[in-house]
Design a protein around this motif. Structure first.
Motif, mmCIF file in Angstrom:
data_model
loop_
_atom_site.group_PDB
_atom_site.id
_atom_site.type_symbol
_atom_site.label_atom_id
_atom_site.label_comp_id
_atom_site.label_asym_id
_atom_site.label_seq_id
_atom_site.Cartn_x
_atom_site.Cartn_y
_atom_site.Cartn_z
ATOM 1 N N UNK A 87 0.844 -1.192 0.000
ATOM 2 C CA UNK A 87 0.000 0.000 0.000
ATOM 3 C C UNK A 87 0.881 1.245 0.000
ATOM 4 N N UNK A 88 1.647 1.453 1.055
ATOM 5 C CA UNK A 88 2.620 2.539 1.093
ATOM 6 C C UNK A 88 3.859 2.054 0.350
ATOM 7 N N UNK A 89 4.016 2.444 -0.897
ATOM 8 C CA UNK A 89 5.085 1.876 -1.720
ATOM 9 C C UNK A 89 6.451 2.458 -1.412
ATOM 10 N N UNK A 90 6.581 3.187 -0.337
ATOM 11 C CA UNK A 90 7.821 3.857 0.010
ATOM 12 C C UNK A 90 8.230 3.516 1.435
ATOM 13 N N UNK A 91 9.516 3.336 1.672
ATOM 14 C CA UNK A 91 10.011 3.120 3.033
ATOM 15 C C UNK A 91 10.900 4.283 3.482
ATOM 16 N N UNK A 92 10.787 5.405 2.826
ATOM 17 C CA UNK A 92 11.611 6.571 3.122
ATOM 18 C C UNK A 92 11.080 7.261 4.379
ATOM 19 N N UNK A 93 11.784 7.105 5.490
ATOM 20 C CA UNK A 93 11.324 7.723 6.735
ATOM 21 C C UNK A 93 11.480 9.238 6.737
ATOM 22 N N UNK A 94 12.324 9.781 5.869
ATOM 23 C CA UNK A 94 12.333 11.241 5.733
ATOM 24 C C UNK A 94 10.980 11.703 5.197
ATOM 25 N N UNK A 95 10.434 10.974 4.250
ATOM 26 C CA UNK A 95 9.097 11.318 3.757
ATOM 27 C C UNK A 95 8.055 11.146 4.854
ATOM 28 N N UNK A 96 8.165 10.077 5.649
ATOM 29 C CA UNK A 96 7.204 9.875 6.738
ATOM 30 C C UNK A 96 7.302 10.983 7.771
ATOM 31 N N UNK A 97 8.524 11.435 8.061
ATOM 32 C CA UNK A 97 8.664 12.563 8.990
ATOM 33 C C UNK A 97 7.948 13.797 8.449
ATOM 34 N N UNK A 134 3.516 19.719 15.614
ATOM 35 C CA UNK A 134 4.609 18.896 16.127
ATOM 36 C C UNK A 134 5.889 19.466 15.540
ATOM 37 N N UNK A 135 6.828 19.847 16.378
ATOM 38 C CA UNK A 135 8.004 20.578 15.915
ATOM 39 C C UNK A 135 8.997 19.649 15.218
ATOM 40 N N UNK A 136 9.863 20.196 14.364
ATOM 41 C CA UNK A 136 10.890 19.367 13.730
ATOM 42 C C UNK A 136 11.769 18.632 14.737
ATOM 43 N N UNK A 137 12.127 19.287 15.827
ATOM 44 C CA UNK A 137 12.924 18.614 16.861
ATOM 45 C C UNK A 137 12.193 17.377 17.385
ATOM 46 N N UNK A 138 10.895 17.517 17.645
ATOM 47 C CA UNK A 138 10.116 16.394 18.146
ATOM 48 C C UNK A 138 10.013 15.284 17.109
ATOM 49 N N UNK A 198 15.923 26.531 10.753
ATOM 50 C CA UNK A 198 16.740 25.652 11.573
ATOM 51 C C UNK A 198 17.193 24.445 10.769
ATOM 52 N N UNK A 199 18.301 23.859 11.179
ATOM 53 C CA UNK A 199 18.783 22.640 10.542
ATOM 54 C C UNK A 199 17.767 21.516 10.708
ATOM 55 N N UNK A 200 17.124 21.453 11.874
ATOM 56 C CA UNK A 200 16.127 20.416 12.119
ATOM 57 C C UNK A 200 14.959 20.520 11.143
ATOM 58 N N UNK A 201 14.502 21.737 10.883
ATOM 59 C CA UNK A 201 13.416 21.928 9.932
ATOM 60 C C UNK A 201 13.831 21.519 8.530
ATOM 61 N N UNK A 202 15.081 21.803 8.169
ATOM 62 C CA UNK A 202 15.572 21.413 6.848
ATOM 63 C C UNK A 202 15.660 19.896 6.717
ATOM 64 N N UNK A 203 16.043 19.213 7.777
ATOM 65 C CA UNK A 203 16.125 17.754 7.726
ATOM 66 C C UNK A 203 14.745 17.128 7.578
ATOM 67 N N UNK A 204 13.756 17.693 8.255
ATOM 68 C CA UNK A 204 12.411 17.123 8.194
ATOM 69 C C UNK A 204 11.710 17.500 6.898
ATOM 70 N N UNK A 205 11.799 18.763 6.495
ATOM 71 C CA UNK A 205 10.972 19.248 5.386
ATOM 72 C C UNK A 205 11.725 19.461 4.075
ATOM 73 N N UNK A 206 13.055 19.345 4.094
ATOM 74 C CA UNK A 206 13.808 19.607 2.872
ATOM 75 C C UNK A 206 14.803 18.527 2.522
#
Length: 450
Positions: free
Chosen positions: A310-320, A337-341, A388-396
């Motif tokens: 169903x979820x054809x992706x295992x990319x946890x960056x995408x899940x974040x 929910x904040x990027x740090x969290x 923030x670096x955390x926001x870039x890791x989660x969203x970029x």
């Protein structure tokens, strides 16, 4: 005469995001016997030598932890598009009619393909739940990943199936004891009150207690559990689980889409973790799990990918990324929910759910040396000070950008080259396995589990 010891292995990068509140630029991580002994800011020249891996203009961070996966199911990747596997209709109509023809020899190649997918996308540790776990474990051990593999118990009220599944589970968990430092056997009741009756649930809990391992179950994907418990016991399913002492052992509760917010306090302080899969909830038309409320109540929240049917992706960056966006969308609150969290959910909380030490999931002394690297140029970050670096890791950031993956101080991938899995050969075998499965389905006779 005293033998000369090898110096600690050292990983150097322009940026090290440690996961415990520090950003080292440049940074160095010292590793001995699979454990981090130091993570420090570099001052002056960078270390050199055969024991040093200098990754240059890269960011190094803790590896991600996938707390709900089904590695053999890459054999059936994509077959559930248009169906909800969170319903009995989807489960029986899409999966069980295929799994009825699945036999042990069709499992290992697909497990290897899934493990390669994890390594490529930055997952260093995962929790699996499926049957034929004895065929899953050897392949995972060869891959070098860290894992808790639960034998999936599906008995649907059938006494013979229950006895068979419990016996197989006990044999598997016993056989895994002491086999690997990285891979452990767990107990996997498929779904409380849905596929597993209370008698089977209690027997599974007793097995977990007996062997000192955890349990991994689907829970609250819809309202089925609550409807069953309300009809039979006059209480909610979560209250019944607490009453049955089902959460007295480490337990992964996968999905948790419909857990009542007012009952989340029942999970706080237990040994249970909520493994959320936002992409599957969205694809299946299911409610979003109450992540903000769970965090505020002190529940250990983690992240998973579920199966790739169903979820054809295992990319946890995408899940974040999906977790953060879905939480904001459903709550109508930006940054709900904040990027740090979110990063903690995908790293340290995951290790906690799998029984790791408190420091695991950070690049800090005493933590397991599980880490990944990404080129700085592929992290879409705004000007420093603006984002923030955390926001870039989660969203970029995408897991497809991961270049290097290490588990317990051992490289599993360098410069995007897998070191422990022959992916081309395993994909070719997977195709042959799928052709066998389709042929069996066309023939009509069941070959595998009932």
């Amino acid at each position: 005469m005293k033998t000369q010891q090898e110096p600690p292995r050292v990983v150097v990068a322009d940026v090290v995001w440690t996961g415990d509140g520090r950003v080292l630029s440049p940074g160095a991580i010292e590793i001995e016997n699979g454990v981090i002994v130091d993570a420090r800011q570099l001052v002056g020249s960078r270390p050199t030598g055969s024991h040093v891996s200098d990754l240059g203009d890269a960011l190094v961070m803790p590896g991600l932890v996938n707390t709900h996966a089904h590695t053999p199911m890459s054999l059936m990747r994509g077959v559930a598009q248009g169906h909800s596997l969170l319903s009995m209709e989807g489960f029986l109509g899409v999966l069980r009619n295929r799994e009825a023809h699945l036999t042990p020899e069709l499992v290992p190649a697909s497990v290897a393909v899934s493990c390669a997918d994890f390594i490529h996308h930055g997952t260093t540790s995962f929790a699996d739940q499926y049957f034929y776990a004895d065929e899953i474990a050897p392949t995972v051990i060869k891959s070098g990943l860290r894992a808790a593999i639960a034998w999936g118990i599906v008995e649907l009220g059938d006494d013979a199936a229950r006895a068979r599944e419990l016996r197989s589970t006990a044999e598997f968990v016993s056989a895994m004891s002491g086999t690997s430092d990285l891979v452990r056997g767990w107990v996997g009741p498929h779904a409380f009150f849905v596929d597993n009756q209370p008698e089977a649930m209690l027997a599974a809990r007793d097995l977990a207690e007996r062997f000192g391992v955890g349990m991994h179950a689907h829970y609250s994907t819809s309202s089925e559990e609550d409807e069953y418990c309300d009809e039979h016991y006059g209480v909610s399913s979560l209250r019944k689980l607490v009453e049955m002492q089902m959460l007295d052992v480490p337990t992964i509760l996968a999905h948790c889409n419909t857990v009542p917010v007012e009952e989340l306090s029942l999970l706080a302080g237990t040994r249970a973790s909520m493994a959320l899969i936002p992409s599957v909830a969205m694809q299946s038309g299911a409610p979003a799990a109450p992540v903000r409320d769970a965090i505020d109540q002190g529940v250990n929240v983690t992240l998973g990918s579920d199966n790739v049917c169903n979820n054809t992706n295992v990319d946890l960056f995408e899940e974040m990324r999906m977790l953060g966006k879905l939480a904001a969308f459903t709550s109508r609150t930006p940054n709900n929910v904040t990027p740090d969290e979110i990063l903690r959910i995908a790293t340290r909380n995951g290790h906690k759910a799998l029984g790791g030490a408190a420091v695991d999931g950070a690049l800090a002394p005493g933590a397991v040396a599980d880490l990944i690297a990404l080129p700085l140029r592929e992290i879409a970050r705004g000007p420093i000070g603006a984002q923030s670096l955390e926001a870039a890791l989660v969203y970029g950031t995408s897991g497809a950008s991961v270049t290097d993956t290490m588990v317990a101080g051992r490289w599993l991938m360098r410069d995007k080259q897998l070191l422990t899995i022959d992916l081309k050969g395993q994909r070719e075998q997977q195709q042959r396995d799928y052709d066998v499965l389709v042929g069996r389905m066309a023939g009509g006779a069941d070959h595998g589990r009932q």
